[in-house]
Motif scaffolding. Structure first.
Motif, PDB file in Angstrom:
ATOM      1  N   VAL A 188      -2.657   7.338   3.709  1.00  0.00           N
ATOM      2  CA  VAL A 188      -2.272   5.916   3.758  1.00  0.00           C
ATOM      3  C   VAL A 188      -0.830   5.785   4.245  1.00  0.00           C
ATOM      4  O   VAL A 188      -0.509   4.931   5.079  1.00  0.00           O
ATOM      5  CB  VAL A 188      -2.453   5.271   2.361  1.00  0.00           C
ATOM      6  CG1 VAL A 188      -1.734   3.934   2.283  1.00  0.00           C
ATOM      7  CG2 VAL A 188      -3.928   5.109   2.054  1.00  0.00           C
ATOM      8  N   ILE A 207       0.956   7.949   6.091  1.00  0.00           N
ATOM      9  CA  ILE A 207       1.067   8.336   7.494  1.00  0.00           C
ATOM     10  C   ILE A 207       0.561   7.208   8.407  1.00  0.00           C
ATOM     11  O   ILE A 207       1.227   6.812   9.373  1.00  0.00           O
ATOM     12  CB  ILE A 207       0.258   9.632   7.746  1.00  0.00           C
ATOM     13  CG1 ILE A 207       0.935  10.822   7.069  1.00  0.00           C
ATOM     14  CG2 ILE A 207       0.069   9.883   9.234  1.00  0.00           C
ATOM     15  CD1 ILE A 207       2.048  11.454   7.851  1.00  0.00           C
ATOM     16  N   PHE A 208      -0.634   6.676   8.088  1.00  0.00           N
ATOM     17  CA  PHE A 208      -1.215   5.624   8.934  1.00  0.00           C
ATOM     18  C   PHE A 208      -0.286   4.413   8.997  1.00  0.00           C
ATOM     19  O   PHE A 208      -0.084   3.815  10.054  1.00  0.00           O
ATOM     20  CB  PHE A 208      -2.586   5.201   8.401  1.00  0.00           C
ATOM     21  CG  PHE A 208      -3.604   6.322   8.393  1.00  0.00           C
ATOM     22  CD1 PHE A 208      -3.617   7.283   9.399  1.00  0.00           C
ATOM     23  CD2 PHE A 208      -4.553   6.421   7.378  1.00  0.00           C
ATOM     24  CE1 PHE A 208      -4.548   8.324   9.387  1.00  0.00           C
ATOM     25  CE2 PHE A 208      -5.477   7.454   7.359  1.00  0.00           C
ATOM     26  CZ  PHE A 208      -5.475   8.408   8.366  1.00  0.00           C
ATOM     27  N   ASN A 209       0.281   4.053   7.849  1.00  0.00           N
ATOM     28  CA  ASN A 209       1.142   2.874   7.822  1.00  0.00           C
ATOM     29  C   ASN A 209       2.444   3.088   8.585  1.00  0.00           C
ATOM     30  O   ASN A 209       2.951   2.170   9.221  1.00  0.00           O
ATOM     31  CB  ASN A 209       1.429   2.457   6.376  1.00  0.00           C
ATOM     32  CG  ASN A 209       0.281   1.651   5.793  1.00  0.00           C
ATOM     33  OD1 ASN A 209      -0.075   0.596   6.325  1.00  0.00           O
ATOM     34  ND2 ASN A 209      -0.329   2.150   4.756  1.00  0.00           N
ATOM     35  N   LEU A 269      -5.925  20.811   3.793  1.00  0.00           N
ATOM     36  CA  LEU A 269      -7.388  20.720   3.702  1.00  0.00           C
ATOM     37  C   LEU A 269      -8.028  22.107   3.644  1.00  0.00           C
ATOM     38  O   LEU A 269      -9.003  22.319   2.925  1.00  0.00           O
ATOM     39  CB  LEU A 269      -7.957  19.953   4.906  1.00  0.00           C
ATOM     40  CG  LEU A 269      -7.573  18.471   5.013  1.00  0.00           C
ATOM     41  CD1 LEU A 269      -8.136  17.879   6.298  1.00  0.00           C
ATOM     42  CD2 LEU A 269      -8.095  17.698   3.818  1.00  0.00           C
ATOM     43  N   ALA A 300      -5.169  13.715  -0.548  1.00  0.00           N
ATOM     44  CA  ALA A 300      -5.144  13.387   0.879  1.00  0.00           C
ATOM     45  C   ALA A 300      -5.132  11.878   1.115  1.00  0.00           C
ATOM     46  O   ALA A 300      -4.619  11.419   2.134  1.00  0.00           O
ATOM     47  CB  ALA A 300      -6.350  14.014   1.568  1.00  0.00           C
ATOM     48  N   ILE A 301      -5.673  11.098   0.166  1.00  0.00           N
ATOM     49  CA  ILE A 301      -5.836   9.671   0.437  1.00  0.00           C
ATOM     50  C   ILE A 301      -4.507   8.908   0.452  1.00  0.00           C
ATOM     51  O   ILE A 301      -4.158   8.311   1.463  1.00  0.00           O
ATOM     52  CB  ILE A 301      -6.885   9.066  -0.519  1.00  0.00           C
ATOM     53  CG1 ILE A 301      -8.238   9.696  -0.168  1.00  0.00           C
ATOM     54  CG2 ILE A 301      -6.936   7.546  -0.407  1.00  0.00           C
ATOM     55  CD1 ILE A 301      -9.292   9.512  -1.196  1.00  0.00           C
ATOM     56  N   ALA A 303     -12.207  19.281  -6.183  1.00  0.00           N
ATOM     57  CA  ALA A 303     -12.567  17.876  -5.911  1.00  0.00           C
ATOM     58  C   ALA A 303     -11.349  16.970  -6.097  1.00  0.00           C
ATOM     59  O   ALA A 303     -11.056  16.122  -5.254  1.00  0.00           O
ATOM     60  CB  ALA A 303     -13.705  17.454  -6.830  1.00  0.00           C
ATOM     61  N   PHE A 341      -8.677  16.987  -3.274  1.00  0.00           N
ATOM     62  CA  PHE A 341      -8.923  16.191  -2.070  1.00  0.00           C
ATOM     63  C   PHE A 341      -8.402  14.759  -2.213  1.00  0.00           C
ATOM     64  O   PHE A 341      -8.093  14.102  -1.228  1.00  0.00           O
ATOM     65  CB  PHE A 341     -10.414  16.175  -1.730  1.00  0.00           C
ATOM     66  CG  PHE A 341     -10.855  17.424  -1.015  1.00  0.00           C
ATOM     67  CD1 PHE A 341     -10.505  17.628   0.314  1.00  0.00           C
ATOM     68  CD2 PHE A 341     -11.588  18.392  -1.658  1.00  0.00           C
ATOM     69  CE1 PHE A 341     -10.886  18.783   0.970  1.00  0.00           C
ATOM     70  CE2 PHE A 341     -11.974  19.552  -1.006  1.00  0.00           C
ATOM     71  CZ  PHE A 341     -11.630  19.748   0.312  1.00  0.00           C
ATOM     72  N   VAL A 343      -2.764  18.408   6.988  1.00  0.00           N
ATOM     73  CA  VAL A 343      -4.097  18.872   7.404  1.00  0.00           C
ATOM     74  C   VAL A 343      -4.307  20.342   7.042  1.00  0.00           C
ATOM     75  O   VAL A 343      -5.434  20.738   6.737  1.00  0.00           O
ATOM     76  CB  VAL A 343      -4.376  18.639   8.910  1.00  0.00           C
ATOM     77  CG1 VAL A 343      -4.456  17.150   9.197  1.00  0.00           C
ATOM     78  CG2 VAL A 343      -3.380  19.332   9.789  1.00  0.00           C
ATOM     79  N   PHE A 365       0.845  -1.206   0.000  1.00  0.00           N
ATOM     80  CA  PHE A 365       0.000   0.000   0.000  1.00  0.00           C
ATOM     81  C   PHE A 365       0.878   1.254   0.000  1.00  0.00           C
ATOM     82  O   PHE A 365       0.586   2.225  -0.675  1.00  0.00           O
ATOM     83  CB  PHE A 365      -0.942   0.001   1.200  1.00  0.00           C
ATOM     84  CG  PHE A 365      -2.110  -0.925   1.030  1.00  0.00           C
ATOM     85  CD1 PHE A 365      -3.316  -0.447   0.523  1.00  0.00           C
ATOM     86  CD2 PHE A 365      -2.013  -2.268   1.366  1.00  0.00           C
ATOM     87  CE1 PHE A 365      -4.391  -1.297   0.349  1.00  0.00           C
ATOM     88  CE2 PHE A 365      -3.089  -3.118   1.198  1.00  0.00           C
ATOM     89  CZ  PHE A 365      -4.285  -2.641   0.688  1.00  0.00           C
TER      90      PHE A 365
END
Lengths: 562, 359
Positions: A338, A340-342, A376, A333-334, A327, A330, A373, A292
């Motif tokens: 991904v 950052i979370f990982n 955003l 960000a996905i 649109a 945005f 952030v 990922f």
């Protein structure tokens, strides 16, 4: 499983006699005409650090002028040239070439278990093209006294003289360096991987540099088109951008950002690439969600091509275009989320040591999250209208470019310094400079967020009294940041002069580049290594692979070992 | 009417759109704070809990496809909402109400000019707007890119040479008429404007230029105002609707620099003569032009195309400005001078200037 990998590892006792790339040939010619990717990488490193120093001096001049309202150091005209210098040097001469040119060149072939890049002569050529572009840019800036900001917006940039053509020309030449390096890296990754190094074992650093290379090859030619149109306009009076000739100044912005937005990913992807290595090594754990994370690099590269007009929400383009680009923005960000979370998930159940490279890695997580952030606010149309072209934007992109890329780069520099130079550095000084850099950076730019949302426009020589306290705070932060970098420079110079001899694998990393001698063998490995495990498979590493081959006194990682 | 207060992050809300924009801002702010706390909190907690120490080994990372897909897909819903809400608010700020009063804005290095309904051009760098009524700015630039930015109204739009851009707002609060010596004397988010003819400065809202437009080369910025991008700063004064209508009726006051002139009214009239383009058709030295020369015009006897004649006195001049087609001087029948709207005081000034050309 690990037997074959182990065979590639030189024994600890013999490495004193091993030939290394720094000493096997001597003399100026052996450097200037070298085809060794490691030497070319080092030459890149010296050049980009020099440019970083220059750009940093400009930044401090800007912050000093802004310490007080009104004239502090220089006239408005001079100030405009200085901030243009800061932006243009940092973007075109430092950030874009820094990681791929210096660290990528040095470590990409080693991490692939290859002897060199696919086209070593092309590699040397791209370094000299970079040098030529750098000279051209500096001459254009100084002689042509470019005061347009690094974005060269028309018609301001085409009014006075032709210096913008020289400057875009320099960017064009530098672009070729980018393209050639990109082509070289893509070929190398596809064709030169060591036996056993299949795509799912590819170090994430390589995945990041690979994605960067694709963006470089595809986006950079647009800059050439823009330059061509500018020259047509200046010499043949073909109206393209200048409304006086029937052109459209907003069209220039489209062209400019069609290159320069993907260029943002040329800058940040290598920073992310390094952070993968830092977090994996200092957590002793494979990056969580490896595929990922790898694919998110390619995803960012792809989405990066579709969002250029988010720099132009107030420019007067149609509301439909504004809607579509908001649109699409945005979507960025996905894949960023991904990653950052990982990275955070990688820490879970890891074995985390807090040596200086890891401090930069963890700082990256904090700063890039803030940079992300705050993006955003800028992707959301309603709030972007208020925040566009204010200090909020300045702070946002510094959090991404400095908090992201530069922290990644500096972390990588600490991390690979022993391998590149064969010397250890003073860990205490490294931690002190990290602390100053981290604190200084946040003081400088957090205050700019508040100034921006309060309405302080960017590229201002003078300001209203209400912004005085925050401007002083920001300048104070910049001085702390500068002090941090001075201490860091001292620390690295001290390491070169009197640093202890670096062991083969000072950080106890499972990465492929640590399997070879320190400094590396001229041909990277004495014999072609066979990869029998992934670069993060700590559970498959032998004791010897991870913990052996160095003197305990110089090895902070080992002290923590049971 | 008391002025609303700003917050640490945002200036006071002085337009109808501002609360809507700020609601969006704070929604994103709290989403950001929550994300930051979760991410950095988890990072710090894991860093401490799994710190390297004797007897502690890392566990190999496994696969967690469900988790990966969850944190890939879940944010999409939030992002879609952000996009939609932001777009809706943005459109409110883009589509001006039908009853908006138009103000033409011209950006030039490094000044703003504002032309109100009826061709009333206010003094440079002063924008008067009525409270409680939508105002639409129709903007153009005569040189490079500029951008109109009024933080207290949360509006911004680039001013682009070669095309018109527009923005609109409705101011909700009167600007307090307060004299000042420096910005600190003024209410929050206001600044201390330029000195008028008597050296009095009053507070106003700042209108910034937000798109970089350069600086003159080598000229020192000692006066501090309107010499470069950062000083291309206009004063926004929100006045009552009655005061705004009166302003449109009477026009702006004489420019400050004329106070010191020998004949202040003639000085003002000369300015109006060139500002309004009268000089395109009327010469002041007797030379031939599309319209009659002004030299010696005042007090002369005019022969009209319909055969009648009259003396060029105050009433004749006034009529010729407001209704140019009422009396046509012989020889100028084919010229269609448009009617000009001036206040009585401005017409007086023009007449004063004209008189100097007949002395």
């Amino acid at each position: 499983m690990t037997v074959e990998a182990g065979t590639a590892i030189p024994s600890s006792s013999s490495h004193a006699e091993e030939p290394n790339y720094l000493t096997h040939e001597t003399g100026l010619k052996s450097w200037l005409f070298t085809l060794d990717h490691k030497r070319i990488g080092l030459m890149y490193l010296v050049s980009v650090l020099l440019m970083f120093f220059l750009g940093g001096v400009m930044a401090l001049l800007v912050r000093t002028e802004l310490l007080f309202a009104g004239e502090t150091l220089m006239e408005a005209d001079t100030y405009n040239k200085i901030f243009t210098l800061h932006g243009a040097i940092m973007v075109f001469l430092f950030i874009i070439p820094a990681i791929p040119g210096a660290i990528g060149n040095f470590f990409l072939p080693i991490m692939l278990g290859a002897k060199d890049v696919a086209f070593p002569r092309l590699n040397l050529l791209s370094f000299y093209i970079y040098c030529a572009g750098t000279v051209l840019a500096l001459v254009a800036i100084v002689v042509g006294s470019v005061d347009t900001g690094w974005t060269f917006y028309t018609p301001y940039s085409t009014r006075a003289d032709s210096s913008v053509i020289w400057m875009t020309g320099a960017a064009f030449v530098l672009g070729f360096s980018s393209i050639l390096t990109g082509v070289n890296f893509i070929s190398t990754v596809h064709k030169m991987r060591a036996p056993g190094l299949h795509w799912k074992r590819l170090p994430l650093f390589i995945w990041g540099i690979y994605a960067t290379s694709i963006v470089q090859v595809l986006a950079t030619p647009v800059l050439a088109i823009t330059l061509f149109l500018l020259i047509m306009e200046k010499t043949l009076s073909v109206g393209v951008f200048d409304p006086a000739l029937g052109g459209d100044p907003v069209l220039f912005q489209h062209f400019f950002w069609f290159y320069s937005h993907p260029a943002v990913y040329i800058m940040i992807l290598p920073g992310m690439a390094i952070v993968n290595e830092l977090i994996a090594t200092f957590s002793h754990r494979k990056i969580f969600g490896y595929m990922f994370v790898a694919m998110s690099s390619l995803g960012l590269g792809l989405v990066g091509f579709l969002v250029w007009a988010h720099h132009m929400f107030t420019s007067g383009m149609s509301e439909y275009a504004t809607m579509v680009f908001s649109a699409l923005t945005f979507l960025v960000a996905i894949p960023s989320g991904v990653k950052i979370f990982n990275w955070v998930a990688t820490l879970y159940e890891g074995s985390i040591s807090f040596l200086s490279p890891m401090l930069y890695g963890l700082s990256f997580l904090v700063l890039f999250t803030i940079g992300g952030v705050t993006g955003l606010f800028l992707a959301t149309l309603a709030t972007d209208i208020h925040l566009h072209d204010t200090y909020f934007v300045v702070a946002h992109f510094h959090y991404v470019m400095v908090g992201g890329t530069v922290f990644g780069f500096v972390g990588g520099l600490h991390y690979w310094w022993p391998k590149m130079t064969g010397k250890m550095y003073d860990e205490k000084l490294a931690k002190v400079s990290w602390f100053l850099v981290f604190v200084g950076f946040n003081v400088t730019f957090l205050s700019q967020f508040v100034m921006g949302s309060q309405g302080m426009p960017r590229r201002y020589y003078d300001y209203l009294d209400q912004f005085q306290p925050l401007h002083m705070a920001s300048s104070g932060g910049a001085y702390i940041l500068g002090l941090g970098f001075i201490i860091m420079s001292f620390m690295f110079v001290k390491s070169l002069r009197s640093g202890a001899k670096a062991p083969r694998n000072p950080w106890a990393s499972a990465g492929y580049e640590w399997m070879t001698t320190t400094p590396p063998h001229p041909h990277n490995f004495e014999e072609t290594p066979v990869m029998t495990r992934g670069p993060y498979d700590y559970h498959l590493c032998t004791e010897e692979e991870l913990w052996d081959g160095f003197d305990e006194d110089f090895q902070p990682s080992k002290k923590a070992k049971a | 009417m008391t002025q609303p207060q700003g917050t640490v992050q945002l200036p006071p809300q002085l337009s109808t759109i501002a609360p809507e924009v700020d609601a969006m801002y704070y929604a994103i702010y709290w989403i950001s704070v929550a994300s930051f706390v979760v991410i950095v909190g988890a990072m710090l907690y894991f860093s401490y809990k799994y710190r390297r120490r004797p007897g502690h080994e890392a566990k190999p990372a496994g696969h967690a496809t469900v988790l990966e897909i969850t944190w890939t897909v879940a944010p999409i819903f939030l992002l879609a909402w952000l996009f939609h809400a932001g777009f809706v608010t943005y459109m409110h700020g883009v589509v001006a109400p039908d009853n908006a009063r138009d103000v033409r804005v011209r950006g030039m290095q490094w000044n703003w000019e504002f032309e109100h309904e009826g061709g009333v051009i206010d003094e440079l760098n002063v924008l008067k707007v009525p409270v409680g009524h939508p105002v639409r700015l129709i903007m153009s630039s005569s040189d490079v890119l500029h951008s109109v930015f009024i933080p207290a109204f949360r509006v911004k739009r680039d001013v682009v040479p070669g095309m018109y851009t527009t923005l609109w707002f409705e101011a909700t609060h009167l600007t307090e008429e307060r004299t000042c010596e420096r910005d600190a004397d003024c209410p929050e988010a206001h600044f201390c404007g330029r000195a008028d003819a008597n050296g009095v400065r009053t507070c106003a809202l700042p209108l910034f230029c937000a798109e970089y437009c350069g600086a003159p080369q080598g000229i020192q910025d000692s006066a501090g105002r309107n010499t470069n991008h950062s000083t291309m700063l206009a004063e926004v004064r929100v006045v009552s609707q009655e005061a705004y209508d009166r302003f449109l009726e009477e026009g702006p006051p004489a420019p400050a620099h004329c106070d010191a002139a020998e004949d202040p009214a003639a000085c003002w009239g000369e300015g109006l003569f060139s500002q309004n383009g009268c000089n395109a058709c009327h010469s002041v030295d007797g030379s031939r032009a599309p319209g009659p020369t002004w030299q010696g015009l005042w007090g002369s006897t005019r022969q009209f195309a319909d055969g009648s004649s009259g003396v060029a006195d105050e009433n004749y001049i006034r009529e010729s400005i407001l209704q140019p087609q009422a009396k046509i001087v012989t020889g100028y029948s084919g010229v269609n001078m448009p009617p000009y709207r001036f206040s009585d005081r401005q017409i007086d000034a023009i007449i004063a200037y004209m008189r100097t050309l007949s002395e």
